[in-house]
Design a protein around this motif. Structure first.
Motif, mmCIF file in Angstrom:
data_model
loop_
_atom_site.group_PDB
_atom_site.id
_atom_site.type_symbol
_atom_site.label_atom_id
_atom_site.label_comp_id
_atom_site.label_asym_id
_atom_site.label_seq_id
_atom_site.Cartn_x
_atom_site.Cartn_y
_atom_site.Cartn_z
ATOM 1 N N LEU A 113 0.797 -1.219 0.000
ATOM 2 C CA LEU A 113 0.000 0.000 0.000
ATOM 3 C C LEU A 113 0.835 1.277 0.000
ATOM 4 O O LEU A 113 0.415 2.289 -0.560
ATOM 5 N N VAL A 114 1.990 1.244 0.645
ATOM 6 C CA VAL A 114 2.825 2.438 0.746
ATOM 7 C C VAL A 114 4.266 2.012 0.992
ATOM 8 O O VAL A 114 4.520 0.938 1.552
ATOM 9 N N GLN A 115 5.217 2.831 0.560
ATOM 10 C CA GLN A 115 6.636 2.573 0.807
ATOM 11 C C GLN A 115 7.254 3.803 1.450
ATOM 12 O O GLN A 115 6.804 4.933 1.228
ATOM 13 N N THR A 116 8.271 3.569 2.270
ATOM 14 C CA THR A 116 8.961 4.667 2.950
ATOM 15 C C THR A 116 10.431 4.639 2.588
ATOM 16 O O THR A 116 11.108 3.631 2.779
ATOM 17 N N GLY A 117 10.915 5.743 2.063
ATOM 18 C CA GLY A 117 12.309 5.854 1.657
ATOM 19 C C GLY A 117 12.541 7.206 1.020
ATOM 20 O O GLY A 117 11.617 8.014 0.889
ATOM 21 N N VAL A 118 13.765 7.438 0.618
ATOM 22 C CA VAL A 118 14.105 8.706 -0.035
ATOM 23 C C VAL A 118 13.606 8.696 -1.481
ATOM 24 O O VAL A 118 13.030 9.675 -1.967
ATOM 25 N N LEU B 72 5.762 7.596 1.524
ATOM 26 C CA LEU B 72 5.164 8.253 2.686
ATOM 27 C C LEU B 72 5.268 9.772 2.551
ATOM 28 O O LEU B 72 4.317 10.500 2.864
ATOM 29 N N THR B 73 6.397 10.259 2.066
ATOM 30 C CA THR B 73 6.585 11.701 1.930
ATOM 31 C C THR B 73 5.607 12.319 0.932
ATOM 32 O O THR B 73 5.258 13.500 1.033
ATOM 33 N N GLU B 74 5.140 11.524 -0.040
ATOM 34 C CA GLU B 74 4.183 12.029 -1.030
ATOM 35 C C GLU B 74 2.782 12.185 -0.456
ATOM 36 O O GLU B 74 1.949 12.911 -1.020
ATOM 37 N N LEU B 75 2.524 11.529 0.657
ATOM 38 C CA LEU B 75 1.203 11.597 1.280
ATOM 39 C C LEU B 75 1.052 12.797 2.202
ATOM 40 O O LEU B 75 -0.058 13.128 2.621
ATOM 41 N N ALA B 76 2.151 13.447 2.526
ATOM 42 C CA ALA B 76 2.123 14.609 3.422
ATOM 43 C C ALA B 76 1.451 15.790 2.726
ATOM 44 O O ALA B 76 1.737 16.090 1.568
ATOM 45 N N LYS B 77 0.571 16.479 3.452
ATOM 46 C CA LYS B 77 -0.190 17.585 2.864
ATOM 47 C C LYS B 77 0.151 18.939 3.485
ATOM 48 O O LYS B 77 -0.161 19.980 2.904
ATOM 49 N N THR B 78 0.760 18.944 4.658
ATOM 50 C CA THR B 78 1.119 20.190 5.322
ATOM 51 C C THR B 78 2.613 20.207 5.599
ATOM 52 O O THR B 78 3.290 19.177 5.523
ATOM 53 N N ASP B 79 3.140 21.385 5.935
ATOM 54 C CA ASP B 79 4.568 21.485 6.255
ATOM 55 C C ASP B 79 4.921 20.610 7.449
ATOM 56 O O ASP B 79 5.978 19.961 7.460
#
Length: 345
Positions: free
Chosen positions: A232-237, A249-256
């Motif tokens: 469902l999701v991956q975490t990495g650079v 995971l970083t693409e799912l962030a919506k706020t600073d």
């Protein structure tokens, strides 16, 4: 008489100088001879069969040949609290003579940074030897779970196998619950990747919230070929080449604030499968181990053995890991406090 005295004084001076000059060489020789007939224990913070265990056993096959004296290398599994038990042991309870190496959770430095109370170590003081590889962590669910997307996981509770307070299997579901509104429920008590995956097959849980993609490839290739799990999701650079359609995971962030949180929990991925020794280990032995570590990871036989079991080798130096830990320490305090609250640390 005076000439004789001056001659004797000069002779004494030369003898003392000569003896002093020989002392470092003798010390260096002693360090090189220290490991002869000795045994080095690599303490893995998880049970057998998972990524940390597989990489440590691969390293153990080759490390000794590059250490003077060629000591035996033994892998010791010490599961508990997501690797904290092993980290505490190596840092505080083990011999400090260079015969005990930690192979523990890449999140250990972040755990300490966020004020984890059961961590009895200081990541800024330990001697990093390096890391063997880093691979994106993935959250995956079983094909019969009824969950095919993150949106599905916002509609119903999804039980996931957990390994302990600083396990990636616990961290990412908690962060996703806070960022995206998913309803992942952590079920603790599983000692590592292998035990968690068996629980998934038995239907005890719907999936797992963390684990290196490289480990999934090397240990559960049949799952991937048979579409038995949905990632469902991956975490990495950066995205894994095989997972171009799986969001970071970083693409799912919506706020600073969410972007800062995602960056903090992504940082340990860069640390990867890491190795270190306690602060009290003599500098000469640290250097011996660092050199041996680097040479072992360049060994053609180790690389060939890694390829056989589909383990990627992407090494980083001890100095590089120390720099990552220092960088994480510069994260704004309010962001750290928010993450700490989400994770319950």
């Amino acid at each position: 008489m005076k000439a004789l005295m001056r001659g004797m004084s000069r002779l004494v001076f030369l003898l003392i100088a000569g003896a002093t000059a020989l002392m470092p060489a003798a010390s260096a020789a002693d360090e090189k001879n220290f490991y002869e007939g000795n045994t080095i224990n690599i303490v893995v913070g998880f049970g057998p069969g998972g990524g940390y265990d597989l990489y440590a056993r691969l390293l153990a096959q080759h490390l000794g040949k590059y250490i003077p004296g060629h000591p035996a290398i033994v892998v010791q599994n010490m599961a508990g609290a997501g690797g904290v038990r092993a980290a505490n042991y190596v840092y505080s309870g083990s011999p400090k003579n260079g015969t005990v190496i930690a192979a523990v959770n890449q999140f250990a430095p972040m755990f300490q940074l966020l004020g984890g109370k059961v961590g009895e170590y200081d990541a800024a003081k330990i001697h990093w030897l390096g890391s063997m590889a880093s691979s994106n962590n993935v959250l995956y669910v079983w094909h019969t779970s009824g969950v095919g997307t993150l949106d599905d996981a916002t509609q119903k509770e999804v039980p996931l196998a957990g390994s302990g307070v600083i396990s990636d299997a616990n961290i990412y579901p908690a962060i996703l619950n806070a960022m995206v509104g998913t309803k992942f429920k952590i079920v603790n008590g599983y000692e590592g990747t292998n035990e968690s995956n068996l629980a998934i097959e038995r239907g005890e849980v719907a999936g797992r919230g963390g684990g290196a993609y490289s480990t999934l490839v090397s240990t559960r290739q049949d799952w991937l070929r048979g579409d038995k799990v949905k990632i469902l999701v991956q975490t990495g650079v950066d995205k894994e080449p095989d997972l171009k359609n799986v969001p970071l995971l970083t693409e799912l962030a919506k706020t600073d604030e969410q972007r800062q949180m995602a960056a903090v929990v992504t940082m340990p991925i860069a640390i990867g499968y890491n190795y270190w020794v306690a602060p009290e280990v003599p500098a000469e032995r640290v250097e011996i181990l660092r050199t041996a570590f680097a040479r072992a990871l360049a060994d053609p036989q180790l690389l060939a053995d890694a390829k056989k079991v589909q383990l990627d080798i992407r090494p980083k130096t001890g100095e590089a890991l120390a720099a990552l830990v220092k960088e994480a320490g510069a994260t704004p305090k309010p962001t750290l406090e928010k993450i700490q609250k989400i994770l319950g640390w």
